[in-house]
Design an enzyme around this catalytic site. Sequence first.
Site, PDB file in Angstrom:
ATOM      1  N   CYS A   1       0.899  -1.243  -0.074  1.00  0.00           N
ATOM      2  CA  CYS A   1      -0.026  -0.080   0.012  1.00  0.00           C
ATOM      3  C   CYS A   1       0.824   1.408  -0.126  1.00  0.00           C
ATOM      4  O   CYS A   1       1.971   0.983   0.373  1.00  0.00           O
ATOM      5  CB  CYS A   1      -0.812  -0.038   1.315  1.00  0.00           C
TER       6      CYS A   1
ATOM      7  N   GLY B   1       0.397   0.113  -4.968  1.00  0.00           N
ATOM      8  CA  GLY B   1      -0.972  -0.500  -4.886  1.00  0.00           C
ATOM      9  C   GLY B   1      -1.742  -0.230  -6.098  1.00  0.00           C
ATOM     10  O   GLY B   1      -2.136   1.009  -6.125  1.00  0.00           O
TER      11      GLY B   1
ATOM     12  N   ASN C   1      -0.271   0.895   5.620  1.00  0.00           N
ATOM     13  CA  ASN C   1       0.685   0.480   4.907  1.00  0.00           C
ATOM     14  C   ASN C   1       1.563  -0.590   6.087  1.00  0.00           C
ATOM     15  O   ASN C   1       2.022  -0.174   6.496  1.00  0.00           O
ATOM     16  CB  ASN C   1       1.858   1.413   4.024  1.00  0.00           C
ATOM     17  N   GLY C   2       1.190  -1.830   5.600  1.00  0.00           N
ATOM     18  CA  GLY C   2       2.005  -2.690   6.253  1.00  0.00           C
ATOM     19  C   GLY C   2       1.024  -4.199   6.468  1.00  0.00           C
ATOM     20  O   GLY C   2       0.212  -4.277   5.621  1.00  0.00           O
TER      21      GLY C   2
ATOM     22  N   TYR D   1      13.309  -2.920  -4.859  1.00  0.00           N
ATOM     23  CA  TYR D   1      12.178  -2.798  -6.011  1.00  0.00           C
ATOM     24  C   TYR D   1      10.906  -2.165  -5.691  1.00  0.00           C
ATOM     25  O   TYR D   1      10.719  -1.161  -6.508  1.00  0.00           O
ATOM     26  CB  TYR D   1      11.966  -4.454  -6.250  1.00  0.00           C
TER      27      TYR D   1
END
Length: 495
Positions: free
Chosen positions: A25, A52, A126-127, A267
């Site tokens: 995310c 995302g 996010n996570g 990445y």
Amino acid sequence: MFEDTACGRSCFGWCGEDDAWRDACGVFGIYAPGEDVANFTYFGLYALQHRGQEGAGIAVWDGKSLRHHKGLGLAAQVFNEQIIEDMAGDIAVGHVRYSTTGGNTFVNTQPMVGEGKWGPFAVAHNGNLINSAALRHDLEARGIEFHATSDTEVIVKLIEATDEATIEGAVAEAMKHMRGAYSLGIVAPGKLLAVRDPNGVRPLAVGQFNGSGWIVTSETCALHVIGAEFVREVQPGEIVTLSADGLSAMQAVDPGRKSCCIFEFIYFARPDSHIYGKSVYMARLRMGHLLAQQAPVEADLVMPVPESALPHAMGYAQVSKIPYGEGLIKNRYIFRTFIAPDQRLRDLGVKMKLSPLRENLAGRRVIVVDDSIVRGTTTGPEVELLREAGAREIHLRISSPPIKYPCFYGIDTSAGRKELIAARLTVPEIRAHLNSDSLEYLDIKNLVKAVGLPKTNFCTACFDRQYPIPVPREIKVTKFDLEKAKEKAEAEVAG
Ligand code: SF4
């Protein structure tokens, strides 16, 4: 590894989804009364779209109420001019989603809203919480109802369930129970909060906007887009509050060992972002330098797998002094599709996505640099494409170590170890499987050296199984592990 147009669980594989780890995310928030906060948030989400593509949403506090709009798909598919115009306000938080805990459904899209003693609030996350199932179970036992299946709803319910009078107090209380990776942006009446887990697994930065405004963002690349300046990263275990009083911070829980995901450098993050003050682009270039030193080979051309491996390949070419060039051209206009894949369609998918450049390949010994191999499902067809175009030798150079273990901190590896080619095969076996002339991976020491910070700053668990946050056995033991254990037991009995 391909890097864009991921569509989730069912596609032709044209987007490369079938051999990519997707970040879980992107979070973007803005405190800027008098500014067009919804529009700036939309631009911020646009800059974070690579984190995302399954869903997007924005929640806005307008001084009286909290409004939100969410949907499945890319930010550009979820929002239009009218929707953004109707979301005038002072403070906003936005989210782009790729699912980990909880499926890709509308109810799981974010930001997720809640109601506390201080008023409404909305959370963008996010996570991945590794104890979300246990927390949900406890909350349900207290009579609390859930409507979605994601761990973000667990966070919202935890915050709601406290007796704290302020949003900061409630979040701090919730953090005492949360385990895993979480970088949060939270909008509440008069405030924008930025929150990071005690290990700082996922990045989160604060920026300043137009003198008195503030930004919270997963990556610094979104600051440049709207003309904001980087101020600092949110520290592990910290709650940063941005309001009319400026920036204030509290250490809500004790920080653990720093464990920023090193895959952000390989990445996930955009190359024009900075993490820990380090340029992601320069780290990737150095990965290429060190890969060339560690795994040299005679060849005529160094080429990237477009586009994520560009800096890695450039670095390899600089040190090896072998000419850099393109060998595969990517079709940038591959869009989401929901036709169930089979192997024939997957094979076609790689050809739809990539075309070989015969002029650069015919009769040549080629070094193909990629950032990582996850399942190995697209690398084999790429090698085949290059051979069909006349490449004489194909040498694969991967600028990360073999990925052998699943991630539990915000990357979707729900299929467990069995999906990872390096968990099943040795490097020579992978080379044979991919039909390349040689295959070498960057070792972990050189990976850390390329980033330029001590290894103790990073999570490297998908390479070395050193999970910085203990993972409960029930989610760590995968079907693959059970199958392996069964095989071992059977072999022992047979032996
Ligand atoms: S396990 Fe790998 S992908 Fe997951 S946080 Fe750690 S380094 Fe990143």
